[in-house]
Design a protein around this motif. Structure first.
Motif, PDB file in Angstrom:
ATOM      1  N   TYR A  89     -47.318 -60.433  49.921  1.00 37.00           N
ATOM      2  CA  TYR A  89     -47.775 -60.811  51.257  1.00 37.00           C
ATOM      3  C   TYR A  89     -49.282 -60.603  51.399  1.00 37.00           C
ATOM      4  CZ  TYR A  89     -48.151 -61.088  56.307  1.00 37.00           C
ATOM      5  OH  TYR A  89     -48.523 -61.445  57.577  1.00 37.00           O
ATOM      6  N   ILE A  90     -49.782 -59.477  50.897  1.00 42.33           N
ATOM      7  CA  ILE A  90     -51.223 -59.205  50.943  1.00 42.33           C
ATOM      8  C   ILE A  90     -51.990 -60.311  50.223  1.00 42.33           C
ATOM      9  CG2 ILE A  90     -53.014 -57.663  50.019  1.00 42.33           C
ATOM     10  CD1 ILE A  90     -51.049 -55.324  50.623  1.00 42.33           C
ATOM     11  N   THR A  91     -51.495 -60.712  49.072  1.00 39.99           N
ATOM     12  CA  THR A  91     -52.146 -61.769  48.308  1.00 39.99           C
ATOM     13  C   THR A  91     -52.164 -63.077  49.087  1.00 39.99           C
ATOM     14  OG1 THR A  91     -51.489 -60.721  46.228  1.00 39.99           O
ATOM     15  CG2 THR A  91     -52.098 -63.054  46.132  1.00 39.99           C
ATOM     16  N   SER A  92     -51.061 -63.371  49.761  1.00 38.71           N
ATOM     17  CA  SER A  92     -51.010 -64.610  50.556  1.00 38.71           C
ATOM     18  C   SER A  92     -52.008 -64.568  51.711  1.00 38.71           C
ATOM     19  CB  SER A  92     -49.593 -64.849  51.092  1.00 38.71           C
ATOM     20  OG  SER A  92     -49.247 -63.926  52.119  1.00 38.71           O
ATOM     21  N   LEU A  93     -52.215 -63.405  52.311  1.00 35.43           N
ATOM     22  CA  LEU A  93     -53.214 -63.272  53.377  1.00 35.43           C
ATOM     23  C   LEU A  93     -54.616 -63.548  52.842  1.00 35.43           C
ATOM     24  CD1 LEU A  93     -52.143 -60.015  55.293  1.00 35.43           C
ATOM     25  CD2 LEU A  93     -51.681 -62.378  55.926  1.00 35.43           C
TER      26      LEU A  93
END
Length: 238
Positions: free
Chosen positions: A214-218
């Protein structure tokens, strides 16, 4: 969607749990990593994994509650990687028990690590971002920062503070094209949660890898937009 190839990412608490999983996920995207954790020994596993996938990384054994040590570590990492593009403030310690049973020293340790540690690292990294008018800061809070629960007074106080810090900082630095996001995950299965058994239970708990994805997608969102606050819950959030 923007590429993370060649981006310089600094992760605190980077040797275990959410920090470790995020380091591996960002490395797969081509990011170059600076990892901070309290002990040199804790880097053994993550060093091996990052080396196997050919990642570029630097480690620094540093207690984030020590401002002087933080400044030195960030300087050394910057000298080897370059100016930091992404800061993930993940380092934290916990404390649980009745309010009267939590010692003053424990309160200080929790606040010095979870809040002041975040302040020290951000102060060391932010000027470079502001000079370039670009950057990402992701602060890891907790559902305990949204509401307090019995026995979590010190930890909750620190995580409430992280949300307030993030909200205020976001409004200050957004004109510099810097994004500040805060995550409030429910219970994430890490070594602390698993205890002595070491057995993982992905059907019951959110995994560190889930947050890393999720962090990477942000971070891959175009710089013109960002998600300010994210509450992330698993099947069994408590």
């Amino acid at each position: 969607m923007q590429s993370l190839q060649g981006k310089k990412a600094l992760i605190t608490g980077g040797s275990r749990g959410i920090g470790r999983a995020t380091a591996l996920e960002l490395a797969k995207e081509g990011a170059e990593l600076g990892l901070i954790a309290r002990s040199e020994e804790s880097f053994e596993s993550i060093r091996k994994d990052l080396t196997e996938i050919g990642a570029k990384f630097v480690t620094a054994a540093t207690d984030v509650s020590d401002e002087t040590a933080v400044q030195l570590a960030v300087k050394e990492i910057g000298e080897q990687l370059g100016t930091i593009d992404i800061l993930i403030n993940n380092a934290a310690v916990g404390a649980h028990g009745p309010f009267l049973d939590i010692s003053t020293d424990t309160w200080k340790k929790v606040l010095d690590t979870n809040v002041m540690g975040m302040v020290y690292v951000t102060k060391a990294v932010l000027p470079g971002m502001m000079e370039r008018d670009r950057g990402d800061i992701i602060n890891i809070s907790s559902m305990s920062g949204i509401y307090g629960t019995k026995g979590s007074s010190a930890y909750s106080a620190s995580k409430f503070a992280v949300i307030g810090l993030s909200e205020s900082l976001m409004q200050e630095v957004r004109p510099h094209n810097i994004r500040v996001s805060v995550l409030t995950p429910s219970l994430v299965e890490t070594d602390l949660v698993r205890g002595d058994s070491g057995e993982r239970n992905p059907k019951k708990f959110t995994q560190a890898e889930d947050l890393a994805e999720y962090i990477t997608s942000l971070l891959k969102l175009e710089q013109r937009t960002f998600i300010k606050t994210s509450a992330i819950w698993g099947t069994n959030p408590f």
